[in-house]
Write a protein that holds these residues in place. Structure first.
Motif, mmCIF file in Angstrom:
data_model
loop_
_atom_site.group_PDB
_atom_site.id
_atom_site.type_symbol
_atom_site.label_atom_id
_atom_site.label_comp_id
_atom_site.label_asym_id
_atom_site.label_seq_id
_atom_site.Cartn_x
_atom_site.Cartn_y
_atom_site.Cartn_z
ATOM 1 N N VAL A 123 -29.030 71.815 10.719
ATOM 2 C CA VAL A 123 -28.760 72.811 9.684
ATOM 3 C C VAL A 123 -28.907 74.230 10.255
ATOM 4 C CG1 VAL A 123 -29.575 73.811 7.511
ATOM 5 C CG2 VAL A 123 -29.376 71.317 7.748
ATOM 6 N N ASN A 143 -25.884 77.085 10.677
ATOM 7 C CA ASN A 143 -26.037 78.412 10.087
ATOM 8 C C ASN A 143 -25.769 79.502 11.118
ATOM 9 O OD1 ASN A 143 -26.619 77.632 7.462
ATOM 10 N ND2 ASN A 143 -28.824 77.472 7.848
ATOM 11 N N ILE A 145 -23.757 75.157 -1.157
ATOM 12 C CA ILE A 145 -25.146 74.822 -0.852
ATOM 13 C C ILE A 145 -26.078 75.607 -1.778
ATOM 14 C CG2 ILE A 145 -26.956 74.991 0.889
ATOM 15 C CD1 ILE A 145 -24.807 74.450 2.981
ATOM 16 N N ASP A 183 -31.546 72.587 -2.379
ATOM 17 C CA ASP A 183 -31.070 71.388 -1.700
ATOM 18 C C ASP A 183 -32.043 70.994 -0.590
ATOM 19 O OD1 ASP A 183 -28.812 71.041 -3.212
ATOM 20 O OD2 ASP A 183 -27.474 72.091 -1.821
ATOM 21 N N THR A 197 -28.208 69.434 2.442
ATOM 22 C CA THR A 197 -27.543 70.609 3.008
ATOM 23 C C THR A 197 -26.652 70.205 4.168
ATOM 24 O OG1 THR A 197 -29.351 72.075 2.372
ATOM 25 C CG2 THR A 197 -27.899 72.844 4.122
ATOM 26 N N LYS A 257 -23.442 68.559 3.077
ATOM 27 C CA LYS A 257 -22.431 69.512 2.616
ATOM 28 C C LYS A 257 -21.768 70.230 3.785
ATOM 29 C CE LYS A 257 -24.508 70.202 -1.948
ATOM 30 N NZ LYS A 257 -25.108 71.168 -2.903
#
Length: 400
Positions: A94, A98, A111, A115, A120, A123
């Protein structure tokens, strides 16, 4: 039973598999070959490299791709860190995405703050895979879309090693792929007009380099010494091999190109021989299942499909496009001029930049900012004036 379209599928996947790959027993070359066997490198997944196989009957292609991307990311996590901590992997993945998210554009708008990390990641993976399969076109070339998902894996490995994605890494690997595939296509002794169009699309499609022109005339001009790891080197060779296989034949000069590419990166000839054998074996076996190869002229089909996609998008967003474009007199003029003469490089750069800025404001056009979407941009630029003639021609006549 795992349902990759339902919330919680990642946790269920790890619960079922316990651990996917054992890093202690895996070396980079073996890891890469196992990934290639699944079809992930080729953009057409036929299996998963997991201890407990999953029945995928009835699954959509994007659902298969989700699991494949997750599993390959986790595999490179184990390979790189020597750990099989699934919670830590999800957290790292994640954080990686990002940071990877390009140009400040929010790829993951759905998101929510509450979550869980795994939801996350679900998604995020859904966004990555949907972009490459459904939003652009279900028949979009596997060479330039799903196969490019391995860039995520390579960049994730860099993130794990350095704690961040090295500056310009994505730019460099993308430009290397585009340049190598372009050069590979140019070595073909017989090219149709559609091959030339595809080459131009590759050369015009730079996602992370902010429109710098890729204009490499030979392999020696490429700075391949930047890519020192087996995973990167093997992938670059396989990408070139796929491009050369597009007509079903790899001629002597094309094989020479692959061996020369390998030599420049210090890759043994044995891998090139294996690359050609495995590519031929895989595509021959699954040719009837891969959309790209279902047609007598796959490159023509690729161009026709992408053209239709762009025309549809422009048509659906016509009013909003006109509203945004007329606010820029310079863009209006340049688009109008493009209907009467070829724009120079400086003008093309301005058009691309301003149109991408507009794409950021129109959700339906966000695909031009995403993986593979940049390949559509030259067609996008071409069709705007022809679909909206009055707005542009009147402006040009006024200037004349």
């Amino acid at each position: 039973m795992i349902n990759p379209s339902a919330v919680g599928w990642i946790d269920k996947f790890f619960l079922k598999q316990n651990s996917s790959l054992l890093a202690a027993e895996m070396q980079p070359d073996l890891f890469y070959k196992k990934v290639r066997e699944t079809g992930f490198i080729y953009g057409h997944i036929v299996s998963f490299n997991i201890p407990f196989q999953i029945v995928t009957k009835g699954w959509l292609q994007n659902e298969i791709s989700k699991v494949a991307l997750l599993n390959t990311l986790y595999g490179v996590y184990e390979l790189t860190t020597g750990e099989n901590n699934q919670e830590k992997f999800v957290s790292k993945a994640v954080a990686f995405y990002n940071e990877m998210n390009p140009q400040g554009f929010s790829l993951f708008k759905k998101i929510l703050p509450d979550d869980s990390a795994s939801v996350t990641l679900e998604k995020i993976i859904d966004s990555r895979v949907q972009t490459n399969i459904d939003i652009i076109s279900k028949n979009f070339s596997h060479i330039v879309t799903n196969a490019l998902l391995f860039i995520d894996v390579l960049a994730f490995r860099q993130y794990l090693i350095h704690g961040k994605i090295p500056e310009k890494y994505l730019k460099k690997i993308e430009e290397a792929i585009i340049s190598i595939v372009s050069l590979a296509l140019k070595t073909k002794s017989t090219k149709s007009k559609y091959d030339d169009l595809l080459i131009k699309l590759f050369e015009s499609s730079v996602r992370y380099s902010k429109f710098s022109k890729v204009n490499i005339k030979n392999l020696e001009e490429l700075k391949l010494d930047y890519f020192t790891k087996e995973l990167e080197q093997n992938y670059l060779i396989d990408m070139a091999g796929m491009a050369l296989w597009s007509d079903g034949v790899i001629e002597n000069n094309e094989a020479y190109f692959l061996y020369k590419l390998a030599e420049l990166m210090g890759v043994p000839d044995d891998f090139v021989t294996e690359c050609m054998e495995k590519t031929n074996e895989f595509i021959t076996k699954y040719k009837n299942e891969i959309p790209y190869f279902k047609y007598s002229n796959p490159v023509k089909h690729f161009y026709d499909q992408t053209t239709q996609t762009v025309v549809t998008l422009i048509g659906r967003n016509k009013n909003r496009l006109v509203k945004e474009i007329v606010q820029s007199k310079e863009l209006m003029l340049l688009l109008a001029y493009s209907t009467r003469r070829d724009l120079n490089e400086k003008e093309k750069k301005k058009v691309r930049k301003q149109l991408l800025d507009i794409c950021k404001t129109i959700p339906s056009l966000a695909i031009f900012l995403l993986p593979g979407g940049s390949l559509l941009l030259p067609i996008f630029i071409k069709f705007i004036p022809t679909l909206l003639p009055s707005a542009f021609n009147e402006n040009l006549d006024h200037e004349d």
